[in-house]
Write a protein that holds these residues in place. Structure first.
Motif, PDB file in Angstrom:
ATOM      1  N   ASN A  68     -14.801 -11.965  -4.005  1.00  0.00           N
ATOM      2  CA  ASN A  68     -15.349 -10.903  -3.167  1.00  0.00           C
ATOM      3  C   ASN A  68     -16.821 -11.110  -2.820  1.00  0.00           C
ATOM      4  N   PHE A 131     -14.559  -6.384   5.386  1.00  0.00           N
ATOM      5  CA  PHE A 131     -14.763  -5.370   4.353  1.00  0.00           C
ATOM      6  C   PHE A 131     -15.611  -4.266   4.990  1.00  0.00           C
ATOM      7  N   LYS A 135     -12.395  -0.960   0.944  1.00  0.00           N
ATOM      8  CA  LYS A 135     -12.227  -2.135   0.066  1.00  0.00           C
ATOM      9  C   LYS A 135     -11.565  -1.618  -1.209  1.00  0.00           C
ATOM     10  N   ASN A 136     -10.298  -1.987  -1.402  1.00  0.00           N
ATOM     11  CA  ASN A 136      -9.535  -1.540  -2.582  1.00  0.00           C
ATOM     12  C   ASN A 136      -9.617  -0.018  -2.779  1.00  0.00           C
ATOM     13  N   ASN A 206      -9.744  -3.781   3.752  1.00  0.00           N
ATOM     14  CA  ASN A 206      -9.101  -4.436   2.616  1.00  0.00           C
ATOM     15  C   ASN A 206      -8.435  -3.401   1.716  1.00  0.00           C
ATOM     16  N   GLU A 207      -7.142  -3.515   1.571  1.00  0.00           N
ATOM     17  CA  GLU A 207      -6.353  -2.593   0.739  1.00  0.00           C
ATOM     18  C   GLU A 207      -6.835  -1.146   0.961  1.00  0.00           C
ATOM     19  N   ASN A 285      -3.941  -5.830   4.865  1.00  0.00           N
ATOM     20  CA  ASN A 285      -3.286  -6.158   3.586  1.00  0.00           C
ATOM     21  C   ASN A 285      -3.079  -4.869   2.800  1.00  0.00           C
ATOM     22  N   ASP A 327      -0.230  -7.805  -0.589  1.00  0.00           N
ATOM     23  CA  ASP A 327      -0.821  -8.715  -1.567  1.00  0.00           C
ATOM     24  C   ASP A 327       0.197  -8.784  -2.709  1.00  0.00           C
ATOM     25  N   GLU A 354      -2.733 -12.501  -0.314  1.00  0.00           N
ATOM     26  CA  GLU A 354      -3.284 -12.734  -1.654  1.00  0.00           C
ATOM     27  C   GLU A 354      -2.145 -12.950  -2.636  1.00  0.00           C
ATOM     28  N   PHE A 380      -5.735 -16.114  -4.186  1.00  0.00           N
ATOM     29  CA  PHE A 380      -7.005 -15.371  -4.256  1.00  0.00           C
ATOM     30  C   PHE A 380      -7.916 -15.875  -5.381  1.00  0.00           C
TER      31      PHE A 380
END
Ligand code: DGJ
Length: 549
Positions: A68, A131, A135-136, A206-207, A285, A327, A354, A380
């Motif tokens: 990251n 990003f 992000k997550n 991202n996610e 993703n 992912d 990923e 990843f």
């Protein structure tokens, strides 16, 4: 050393400039003759199958994603040798909103330039991961001017009315700011790479989703939650006869459906802004919740992502996204296979952005290689596990994936067209499963993993100590096969039900592909084939002709 006076320099400059202008005029006049601009990367369907096209040709991504915080020139300098050792054809690198727009409206694209130029120097394509807002399931990569202004850029509020560290997908100012930044990024990318196509895919966010709450409980969130579910959502999920508010229609699944709807609209809008500047293929993703043990939206995984049950809604609403992809870190073959099946649709190419670097991941990667509509896979975090210093002893994490890439890369065109034709089959070794069978038009193939020993039921594979056997078998014609894989032994028999009882190996060619053309290095025979066709631990690529008698 030659020393020029300032007068010399002026005349050299002006001579140089005249020459440059003349060349420019010539190149514009004769562009159709000397530079045939290739189409930009795209995802196209041909003969009923989806492909990623790069410079007009199908391209299968064998990717490696850096960590990251590695999208910076200094970190990338450490990563390039590792990427070479991975034998990947593509590097996936994050692009940080906080880095490119540190002050609102003022952009710094030096990190992008370093990524693109570095990749070119190392003969790699690039997948850029934006990003931005997410992000997550969090807002960690938004610039400080957003983090510090929650009034204008509202976060999700949880049921106890505490703000969560994630922007609300209902925030219009947030969406507009993300759109502007992403469009500026894509405009810059077009200016530096519009002709060369080093960058072939772009991940938007991202996610996405929120971790820390199942939905936004702000006053605006509550009001929206009690609105009628839009008819296009119901239609996409095959629930056309229903109507009502989110909780009325979706009951306990309402918070997730609601967040997912607003997140899909938000990300589609960001993708639209980026595509208006430079229409590269784009994907999101997903942190999939189908994984065992990860069951609570908003807590064990983000609430608002394109989880499988809401995938049809995303496909319907987020039309600027070309791919929605999971992912997959699952090591278990069944759950891996399940996710591949859930995300592979005639309108959704299969991409695994990923995965991990264990032996199990390397084996499961073969399932992606063989899947219909697959366009690639990426491991990843390569730069965390290896460094330029320990490449010599590159044996552990990631090494079996590197072997996959080395074997499959040059052969991918051949294997992928066999997959399109429905003639590619795969077998991977599992604990307790060392002798899977594959069946083709005229032959059955017994795959044996590990030492082949006699016992009850005849000679059988006893399993490799590391359970790392994997094989792809493609039928080129009814009696000719392309075989690639590691740690396996194969024998052929006439297909069950045939009048013939035996199969003879006519030729076993060991070789390689170069620019799509097969080259035979040697013919295997004698001890090398008497006990079956053997695939070596580092990988073998064989063309085998058989005859039934
Ligand atoms: C999934 C995320 O998408 C990546 O950016 C990274 O955080 C990995 N998880 C970590 O395992």
């Amino acid at each position: 050393m030659i020393i020029y006076t300032s007068q010399d320099r002026t005349s050299i400059c002006s001579r140089g400039m005249k020459l440059a202008i003349a060349l420019l005029v010539l190149s514009v006049m004769y562009k159709p003759l000397c530079v045939r601009a290739q189409a930009i990367p795209s995802i196209e369907k041909s003969d009923g199958h989806l492909h990623l096209l790069v410079d007009g040709k199908p391209f299968f991504v064998l990717g490696a994603q850096v960590h990251n915080s590695s999208g910076w020139p200094a970190a990338l300098d450490q990563a390039w040798p590792v990427l070479a050792a991975m034998r990947c054809n593509t590097v996936s690198v994050p692009v940080y909103w906080e880095a490119i727009e540190p002050r609102q409206g003022s952009f710094d694209f030096s990190t992008i330039d370093a990524i693109v130029l570095g990749a070119r120097a190392h003969n790699l394509h690039v997948v850029l991961s934006w990003f931005g807002t997410w992000k997550n399931g969090a807002m960690t990569y938004v610039p400080a001017w957003i983090k510090e202004n929650p009034k204008k850029y509202p976060p999700v509020v949880d049921s106890a009315q505490h703000p969560v560290e994630a922007l609300s997908p209902l925030g219009e100012a947030s969406r507009e700011a993300d759109r502007k930044a992403f469009a500026a990024l894509m405009t810059h990318l077009k200016s530096i790479d519009g002709a060369q196509h080093t960058v072939i895919l772009v991940q938007v966010e991202n996610e996405a989703g929120v971790l820390g709450s199942d939905r936004d409980y702000s006053p605006q969130g509550n009001a929206r939650f009690h609105e009628q579910v839009p008819s296009e959502v119901l239609a996409s999920l095959g629930r056309t006869n229903e109507h009502g508010t989110w909780p009325e229609v979706f009951a306990e699944r309402a918070p997730e459906a609601f967040m997912s709807y607003w997140t899909a609209r938000y990300i589609d809008s960001v993708a639209e802004a980026g595509k208006s500047a430079y229409p590269l293929p784009m994907y999101v993703n997903v942190w999939p919740r189908e994984q065992p043990g990860l069951l609570r939206p908003g807590f064990s995984s983000p609430s608002g992502g394109a989880v499988a049950w809401l995938l049809p809604m995303w496909k319907r609403l987020a039309t600027h996204l070309d791919v929605i992809c999971p992912d997959i870190y699952d090591e278990d073959e069944d759950s891996y296979q399940n996710l591949l099946a859930l995300y592979s649709r005639p309108d959704n190419p299969l991409y695994v952005p990923e995965t991990g670097g264990s032996i199990a991941h390397a084996k499961n990667m073969f399932l992606t290689f063989a899947s219909q509509n697959a366009i690639g896979i990426s491991i990843f975090g390569v730069d965390g596990h290896m460094s330029a210093q320990n490449l010599e002893s590159f044996k552990g994490w990631g090494s079996e994936v590197a072997m996959n890439f080395a074997l499959f890369g040059p052969a991918s065109e051949a294997f992928r067209s066999l997959s399109d034709a429905g003639h590619l089959k795969v077998a991977v070794e599992e604990e307790g499963l060392a002798n899977p069978g594959l069946s083709f038009d005229q032959f059955d193939v017994a795959v044996r993993f590990g030492p082949v020993l006699n016992g009850y039921g005849g000679p059988r594979g006893r399993g490799n100590p590391q359970r790392n056997g994997r094989v792809l078998v493609g039928q080129i014609s009814p009696d000719e096969f392309l075989i690639g894989g590691m740690n396996a032994n194969l024998i052929f028999a006439p297909k069950l039900g045939s009048a013939l009882t035996h199969a003879m190996l006519v030729t076993v060619e060991e070789g390689y592909f170069e620019a799509g053309v097969w080259h035979t290095e040697r013919l295997l025979n004698g001890d090398e084939t008497a006990f079956g066709v053997t695939l070596k631990p580092h990988g073998s690529l064989l063309k085998v002709k058989v005859r039934a008698y």
